[in-house]
Write an enzyme that holds these catalytic residues in place. Structure first.
Site, PDB file in Angstrom:
ATOM      1  N   LYS A   1       0.848  -1.204   0.000  1.00 11.34           N
ATOM      2  CA  LYS A   1       0.000   0.000   0.000  1.00 11.34           C
ATOM      3  C   LYS A   1       0.882   1.252   0.000  1.00 11.34           C
ATOM      4  CE  LYS A   1      -0.124  -0.361   5.008  1.00 11.34           C
ATOM      5  NZ  LYS A   1      -0.774  -1.076   6.114  1.00 11.34           N
TER       6      LYS A   1
ATOM      7  N   ARG B   1      -9.618  -0.529  15.509  1.00  7.85           N
ATOM      8  CA  ARG B   1      -9.637   0.358  14.342  1.00  7.85           C
ATOM      9  C   ARG B   1     -10.678  -0.205  13.375  1.00  7.85           C
ATOM     10  NH1 ARG B   1      -4.054   1.234  11.168  1.00  7.85           N
ATOM     11  NH2 ARG B   1      -4.558  -0.915  10.599  1.00  7.85           N
TER      12      ARG B   1
ATOM     13  N   TYR C   1      17.699  29.523   8.252  1.00  8.22           N
ATOM     14  CA  TYR C   1      16.493  30.180   8.774  1.00  8.22           C
ATOM     15  C   TYR C   1      16.495  30.212  10.295  1.00  8.22           C
ATOM     16  CZ  TYR C   1      14.298  29.995   4.156  1.00  8.22           C
ATOM     17  OH  TYR C   1      13.993  30.166   2.846  1.00  8.22           O
TER      18      TYR C   1
ATOM     19  N   MET D   1      13.456  23.901   2.367  1.00  7.96           N
ATOM     20  CA  MET D   1      12.663  23.148   1.387  1.00  7.96           C
ATOM     21  C   MET D   1      13.552  22.354   0.434  1.00  7.96           C
ATOM     22  SD  MET D   1       9.781  24.528  -1.257  1.00  7.96           S
ATOM     23  CE  MET D   1       8.763  25.275  -0.008  1.00  7.96           C
TER      24      MET D   1
HETATM   25  C1  PLP Z   1       0.046  -2.012   6.789  1.00  2.00           C
HETATM   26  C2  PLP Z   1      -0.494  -3.302   7.267  1.00  2.00           C
HETATM   27  C3  PLP Z   1       0.347  -4.416   7.459  1.00  2.00           C
HETATM   28  C4  PLP Z   1       1.855  -4.332   7.342  1.00  2.00           C
HETATM   29  O1  PLP Z   1       2.377  -3.791   8.536  1.00  2.00           O
HETATM   30  P1  PLP Z   1       3.952  -3.625   8.754  1.00  2.00           P
HETATM   31  O2  PLP Z   1       4.059  -3.125  10.135  1.00  2.00           O
HETATM   32  O3  PLP Z   1       4.407  -2.636   7.750  1.00  2.00           O
HETATM   33  O4  PLP Z   1       4.545  -4.972   8.535  1.00  2.00           O
HETATM   34  C5  PLP Z   1      -0.251  -5.619   7.766  1.00  2.00           C
HETATM   35  N1  PLP Z   1      -1.593  -5.721   7.922  1.00  2.00           N
HETATM   36  C6  PLP Z   1      -2.421  -4.668   7.782  1.00  2.00           C
HETATM   37  C7  PLP Z   1      -3.882  -4.848   7.975  1.00  2.00           C
HETATM   38  C8  PLP Z   1      -1.906  -3.425   7.457  1.00  2.00           C
HETATM   39  O5  PLP Z   1      -2.728  -2.374   7.332  1.00  2.00           O
END
Ligand code: PLP
Length: 373
Positions: free
Chosen positions: A39, A137, A268, A316
């Site tokens: 993702k 969640r 800055y 930046m």
């Molecule tokens: C992002 C995610 C993972 C992976 O988690 P990591 O800590 O990056 O290994 C696994 N399961 C779900 C449901 C996630 O949202």
């Protein structure tokens, strides 16, 4: 648009290290399947090239996990043929058309989704029932999960057998026994349902730190994310403690070496004042590239294999570094911000964040270069 012609700010993505890291996940839990989590643009590495590299016959991932439909569709459009799990499931009835059209597997975590599936009579969709064992969640609470399971089993639009999953909340802390409680609750539920099909618990921290607690039975799916990219999932260790190798090396170059007098303020706000007459280097990277603005003075960078530190505020497009320990450094020299030779965990620590956020934050101005040995 990136500045590839003149500016050499670069994220070098080492695909052989990525494959090595997947093999570490497999070694930790024998006979498990791997759903590689890609993702958020493959944790900032480029989702499609990461998926392609993990699609090798034999040693690749068995499935991919993404957050949303758009990510899954880009994978299918790039020709990725593995199973794809939608970790956030779906939200609208229309989404099921895409889920069927692109052959995706949604996570079912809410009554809202159950109702949509019950009202639907299209061809069966492979679903993952998500149980909330304490993350709070997404997911059905344990005491509602049996009912949700039965309803899904009675739904003609749901393929049988179902798959089941849960998510760990505190696994990054190896002293926190909440993880054990979550695993026990999930196992009890699975046993009570007499469920013996595909199930999934462990993210990276679960795989590397807790695999003995999870039901090591038939049909276990691992969900490695951050470990694939060569970053420790724990609050108190580095990638190399787990034999993981960094996948992204973020680098740029020195564009100026200046000499200032004792007491001169740099950058800055003038938050750094030269402690003596000293050389200050300017590196072409800043928060516009995804380098964290909160990186404190003292954060290490690597120049000619020597660690020097940031002084003054991150701007930046540039940062300024103390070159007293690196007197031969000159304009054009390569600077490594994190990755090979400089653990991202240390940079994250100095910036008050985690490696995940740094990786996801690299912007499109940076040139991505993929290498595979
Ligand atoms: C992002 C995610 C993972 C992976 O988690 P990591 O800590 O990056 O290994 C696994 N399961 C779900 C449901 C996630 O949202």
């Amino acid at each position: 648009m990136n500045c590839g012609l003149s500016r050499t700010t670069r994220a070098t993505i080492n695909l052989s290290n990525l494959k090595h890291n997947l093999s570490i996940a497999r070694q930790n839990v024998a006979d498990a399947h791997c759903m590689a989590i890609i993702k958020a643009n493959g944790y900032g590495h480029g989702m499609v090239p990461i998926a392609q590299a993990l699609s090798d016959n034999g040693s690749g991932a068995d499935a991919f996990g993404v957050a949303c439909l758009e990510e899954a569709i880009s994978l299918r459009e790039a020709g990725i043929a593995q199973r794809i799990v939608l970790l956030e499931g779906f939200i609208r009835a229309d989404d099921l058309n895409f889920i069927r059209g692109y052959n995706l597997e949604p996570v079912i975590h809410s009554h809202h989704q159950l109702e949509i599936l019950e009202a639907d009579n299209g061809k069966p969709v492979q679903c993952w029932l998500k149980v909330d064992t304490g993350m709070h969640r997404l997911g059905f609470p344990v005491n509602e999960a049996k009912d949700a399971y039965q309803r899904l089993m009675n739904c003609e639009s749901v393929a049988k057998p179902l798959h089941m999953m849960t998510h760990l909340a505190n696994a990054d802390d190896r002293d926190d026994m909440f993880t054990q409680q979550q695993c026990i609750q999930f196992k009890q539920l699975v046993d009570e349902l007499g469920f013996d099909d595909e199930k999934s618990i462990a993210n990276s921290a679960g795989i590397l730190g807790w695999n003995q607690l999870c039901p090591n039975s038939h049909g276990q799916w691992l969900r490695p994310g951050i470990m694939l990219y060569g970053v420790s999932p724990f609050i108190d260790s580095h990638a190399e403690d787990h034999k993981l190798k960094p996948v992204m090396t973020l680098s740029s170059e020195l564009i100026a070496v200046n000499h200032y007098k004792k007491g001169d303020a740099v950058g800055y706000g003038g938050i750094y004042q030269c402690e003596e007459d000293m050389p200050i280097g300017v590196v072409a990277i800043g928060y516009g590239d995804g380098y964290p603005r909160h990186a404190a003075s003292g954060t290490p960078v690597l120049i000619n294999n020597k660690e020097v530190t940031i002084v003054g505020r991150v701007s930046m497009d540039m940062i300024t570094v103390d070159l007293r320990e690196c007197a031969d450094a000159k304009a054009g020299d390569e600077v490594i911000l994190w990755g090979e030779g400089l653990p991202i965990e240390d940079i994250a620590d100095s910036a008050g964040t985690i490696g995940y956020e740094l990786l996801c934050g690299v912007t499109t101005r940076v040139n991505f270069v993929y290498k595979d040995e």
